[in-house]
Design a protein around this motif. Sequence first.
Motif, short mmCIF file in Angstrom:
data_model
loop_
_atom_site.label_atom_id
_atom_site.label_comp_id
_atom_site.label_asym_id
_atom_site.label_seq_id
_atom_site.Cartn_x
_atom_site.Cartn_y
_atom_site.Cartn_z
N UNK A 36 0.66 -1.64 -0.40
CA UNK A 36 0.04 0.20 -0.04
C UNK A 36 0.99 0.91 0.21
N UNK A 37 2.10 1.16 1.30
CA UNK A 37 2.57 2.30 0.84
C UNK A 37 3.34 2.39 -0.40
N UNK A 38 3.66 1.41 -1.10
CA UNK A 38 4.46 1.31 -1.93
C UNK A 38 3.56 2.30 -3.55
N UNK A 39 2.68 2.01 -3.48
CA UNK A 39 1.63 2.65 -4.05
C UNK A 39 1.22 4.36 -4.55
N UNK A 40 1.13 4.22 -3.00
CA UNK A 40 0.67 5.27 -2.10
C UNK A 40 2.40 6.86 -2.48
N UNK A 41 3.40 6.07 -2.79
CA UNK A 41 4.62 6.89 -3.25
C UNK A 41 4.36 6.84 -4.59
N UNK A 42 4.22 6.25 -5.10
CA UNK A 42 4.39 6.44 -6.43
C UNK A 42 3.61 7.47 -7.06
N UNK A 43 1.87 7.71 -6.02
CA UNK A 43 1.16 8.94 -6.83
C UNK A 43 1.43 10.37 -6.56
N UNK A 44 0.93 11.49 -7.73
CA UNK A 44 1.79 12.17 -8.22
C UNK A 44 1.34 13.27 -6.32
N UNK A 45 2.73 13.55 -5.77
CA UNK A 45 1.94 14.24 -5.03
C UNK A 45 1.44 15.42 -5.31
N UNK A 46 0.62 16.35 -5.97
CA UNK A 46 -0.14 16.46 -5.96
C UNK A 46 -2.11 16.12 -6.38
N UNK A 47 -1.73 14.93 -6.02
CA UNK A 47 -3.03 13.92 -5.62
C UNK A 47 -3.02 14.26 -4.32
N UNK A 48 -1.89 13.78 -3.57
CA UNK A 48 -2.06 13.75 -1.87
C UNK A 48 -2.29 14.98 -0.92
N UNK A 49 -1.79 15.78 -1.75
CA UNK A 49 -1.86 17.16 -0.58
C UNK A 49 -2.43 17.36 -0.20
N UNK A 50 -3.50 18.05 1.25
CA UNK A 50 -4.99 18.66 0.89
C UNK A 50 -4.95 20.39 0.23
N UNK A 51 -6.08 21.04 -0.68
CA UNK A 51 -5.58 21.98 -0.81
C UNK A 51 -6.21 23.02 0.22
N UNK A 52 -6.17 24.01 -0.17
CA UNK A 52 -6.45 25.24 1.02
C UNK A 52 -8.19 25.47 1.54
N UNK A 53 -9.24 25.22 0.48
CA UNK A 53 -10.52 24.89 1.29
C UNK A 53 -10.68 23.95 1.16
N UNK A 54 -11.93 23.31 0.70
CA UNK A 54 -12.63 22.34 0.37
C UNK A 54 -13.50 22.07 -0.33
N UNK A 55 -13.12 21.19 -1.28
CA UNK A 55 -14.30 21.36 -2.38
C UNK A 55 -14.66 19.71 -2.76
N UNK A 56 -16.17 20.34 -2.74
CA UNK A 56 -17.04 18.86 -2.98
C UNK A 56 -17.79 18.91 -3.74
N UNK A 57 -17.65 17.19 -4.41
CA UNK A 57 -18.46 16.30 -5.43
C UNK A 57 -19.15 16.39 -5.09
#
Length: 1267
Positions: free
Chosen positions: A335-356
């Motif tokens: 799981x951690x191998x897959x996690x670190x392979x993700x692009x950093x921009x997919x993991x960093x928190x956004x400054x304000x909440x976005x709702x789907x």
Amino acid sequence: TVVEAPGEAAPAPALGATRGGSSAAGSVGLREHPAGVALMNGSGPHDGLKGDKDARQNGHEEAEPGEDGNDQEVIVIQDTGFTVKICAPGIEPFSLQVSPQEMVQEIHQVLMDREDTCHRTCFSLQLDGNVLDNFAELKTIEGLQEGSLLKVVEEPYTVREARIHVRHIRDLLKSLDPSDAFNGVDCNSLSFLSVFTDGDLGDSGKRKKKGTEMEQIDCTPPEHILPGSKERPLCALQPQNRDWKPLQCLKVLTMSGWNPPPGNRKMHGDLMYLYVITVEDRHVSITASTRGFYLNQSTAYNFNPKPANPSFLSHSLVELLNQISPTFKKNFSALQKKRVQRHPFERIATPFQVYSWTAPQAEHAMDCVRAEDAYTSRLGYEEHIPGQTRDWNEELQTTRELPRKNLPERLLRERAIFKVHSDFTAAATRGAMAVIDGNVMAINPSEETKMQMFIWNNIFFSLGFDVRDHYKDFGGDVAAYVAPTNDLNGVRTYNAVDVEGLYTLGTVVVDYRGYRVTAQSIIPGILEREQEQSVIYGSIDFGKTVVSHPKYLELLEKTSRPLKIQKHKVLNDKNEEVELCSSVECKGIIGNDGRHYILDLLRTFPPDLNFLPVEGEEMPEECKKMGFPKQHRHKLCCLRQELVDAFVEHRYLLFMKLAALQLMQQKANKQESSGVLENGASPENGTAESEKSESDDGKIDDNMTGLEQVKELAETIASDDGAVDPKSREVIRNACKAVGSISDASFDIRFNPDIFSPGVRFPESSKEEVQDQKQLLKDAAAFLLSCQIPGLKIGISELITRSAKHIFKTYLQGVELSGLSAAISHFLNCFLSSFPNPIAHLPADELVSKKKNKKRKNRNLGNVDNTAWASMTPQELWKNICSEAKNYFDFGLECENADQAAEVYSLQKITLLREISLKTGVQILLKEYNFDNRHKPTFTEEDILNIFPVVKHVNPKASDAFHFFQSGQAKVQQGFLKEGCELINEALNLFNNVYGAMHVEICACLRLLARLNYIMGDYSEALSNQQKAVLMSERVLGIEHPNTIQEYVSTRCWGSRTNILSSSFLNNIGLVLHGVMEYDLSLRFLENALAISSKYHGSKSLKVALSHHLVARVYESKAEFRSALQHEKEGYTIYKNQLGEHHEKTKESSEYLKYLTQQAVALQRTMNEIYKNGSNANIMPLKFTAPSMASVLEQLNIINGILFIPLSQKDLENLKAEVQRRQQLQESLKSGEQLEPEDKAPEEKEAEPSMPSAAIPLTQSSLQSKL
């Protein structure tokens, strides 16, 4: 900032020390400003965001490069990084690149994110045995240098550290799970780029290969996106990622029911207990102690906290679980191998909440952290300050008081301001939801529910109702609902001007479940005093009693120029004159902290007279023709800041034209009387000839010399130079009077926000001034109707969904929490379903309980009966929508139901569903909905998954980064690509410094960098930057946002209208399909693009000519020469009529027509030969040209606004010489060597067509003139 005269480029800052050097060593140079500062108001949202104190205070800059203080601007903000060695327990030492500006805490974060050290949270970093302070900058640590060894040392746990550790492990276990993003939690949001690119998001820009061969890609578009398709599937918008169902590491990880530890166990070091079920179905109890985690002997029903045998004591919970569960060890590692392979921009928190607004059906998993958050400290406290609430007001105001003399100080200040605002918005949103859900006790519980106020987490909450008839004269509850957003706009504006010593409240407006909640930080001491005692400036009763204060007048006067607010006098209840520099509603309160606060800024901008009928006042003819003024349901309609700025700019241009015309007439009269200019030293010397010819034609737009004279003249007058000719002074005076300037010596438009305010009276001495202000407001109202609105298009779907939103708001107020999903699904059925008689289903016992439980009924904030919503019918709803559209927007809808609306206005029901969901915060189940079924309703209760808040807040700006970005854009548009690229890179560094890694303005930087990389031939870097722009846009704006669509098609659409994006988008797809020889599919897209271009640009537009040419090329490839000829003839006719026979594009089209004719004739001959001689025919081979990749790329560049111009070596040398000459000219001008106008003009004419680059980026609007 100065408002530039139209036609002039905005001043661009120099790069300072970075010019010609590495952009990594960031610095900021001085901004250059042209003459004529005195002529213009401050303008724009970034007014006053400068380091210079005077600039901040009066909204315009007069600083010259040599002035004191500006030398501080050129400061290196990024020193060279260095490498340190990290030694952590259980792994080999590794190297880490760090920056001197980083804090020790940032190394902690890196280690908590790395695959091999991510399971550690409670540790210190030590250098030579000394523990490093987490908040120390690396450059301040003695002995830390290149190659230093930092040791990771495990530290004892506290309860807080143990909780943080468990939370972190939970986040690691759920790192690939999108549930937090779908649920709108902790600033998580969705991204799908990795799904569409099959996980290929490497910086190399190369596709991953399978084996030795490139993977084959199917370019065939799915049926639902082909032109003419009626299907609009929802599921295709959110493809399911296979990584979203990660390997299971544990069945259960939760807090034990034995918490908290009893006193005797606390004395043994027990901090808390966990309960775990492994994948192997082993049930274990775990103690978190000061030394780490170990197994104890407790079971679900028996408490035995003694260590088990073996206890597997481990400092990390992961190390413990690795020992007791082989499956956990294997799957957690994967799981951690897959996690670190993700692009950093997919993991960093956004400054304000976005709702789907859509989400798939998900199983509700057990989650110890979410359970703890729901019932413990998170409701009232911030977890990183245990036992305390944050003093939001102190944080918000202290960050504004940080120093800002130079760039590093401004960056630190803006970063702190942005972070606090982001945190405050998140806390205010949580609190507002808690208030509406009934989870917060009111501070006035005995009053009627809708009059109640709340304090939670040091934030004050009030509801959008008219309590105590405060807004009685302005529209009651309707005005009370609108006032918070007007107030928020005022807060935004005063924050942007950023005057030192003037403070605003932290303000967030939240719409949730039909209610509007205003969240504000609390002024120290305000709750201990009566409002009458607190307010020392302004009025608490809309102008009946008014007070003023010299300090407030001093502070507000500094904002008056950039905000275009006129200082004025009003009468109080004793008929005394009171001076104000704001609207009367603006209140000034000095807090117990000694700060000067302003609040209630709802009348910051002038009123819109089109919706404010005033007895005895005549509106301009343009307004009366259109039926204005019209009665509106509230009297708080005001002009937007953008409109005020546009009106002032329009008036400035008029001022310049009038003054220039009068000057030319004076010169003409002098020439006629004397034949010779008497005053040889006049600044107008040498230009009379051109001015005369211009005045004869009446053309002033092109005569920039005349406008420059006006600038110089007005500047001289403003500096009180007595040498100015009285007639010239009169010219400026007349022009000022004509445009409504409050000064007779310079252009200065300001508005009195109290004009036409009910209850506000003005002294007799101000009668003439008030009359002028009334006329100015009438002119602004007419300008809005005659100049601004004609440039807009009416969006019928927007009218319908906004009207439906207004009704939905009131509808929801009558619904109890237990009936929300049933009520929302019923409303959507009435709104969109073809089913004629939808019935609201609610369990009978719930209906009964509502009638019996009167106490619960009283909790409802509205006046509507709790079950009235269930009786709504589609006919009633659509009748109300049409009525609302007429009353609110004065637009007559010709439809009685959703089917008629879709048919009459060519609307899609799925579009209306998306719009109403986004506007109201409703989240629905991701599935395909059948809107046209007349036998059963479209929506059920199970389709409504959630309802989110819709949040409006202040969004602080990174001022220096913004100026760098604007300057970079200007350089790029001038063709200085390398310099532009350096400036944009610099802006990117500064944006990252202020906002962190995720922000919408960083998207714009990345998009422009990708475009520049492409133009300059660095395709892999272009792809990398464009992918980052897409990822970030998905995360901070949402998957379906127009900007995200732009990023996905990798084009820079300079226009914002959908039709421009649509035709460009279709052309892109059509050209790509043409390139891969999918001719029939290509034609479907290109012909649709042609139809859209013809509809929105007119059949004679050059864009239409280009579309005809693209279609003709595809028909040529299909050997359908007759159709190709027909389209190319259309294009040729447009080019000939618009550009003339001798234009390059007309000639190209003519040549292509000849070629197509020859091919058509050759084909016909061949066919005739076949018909005549059958199989014995002697056939010459025909040329069927497949599209070359070069030609496809050339056309793609053109439609996306990029034009490559081949330059010879001689051209390049001439260009180089020209650039050097222009630089010398600029330097000489700076040093005071003024050139005569007749010397300047030929050089400018020669230099004008030259571009110091082999590539010119074009906007779509300028493409027509360049084709």
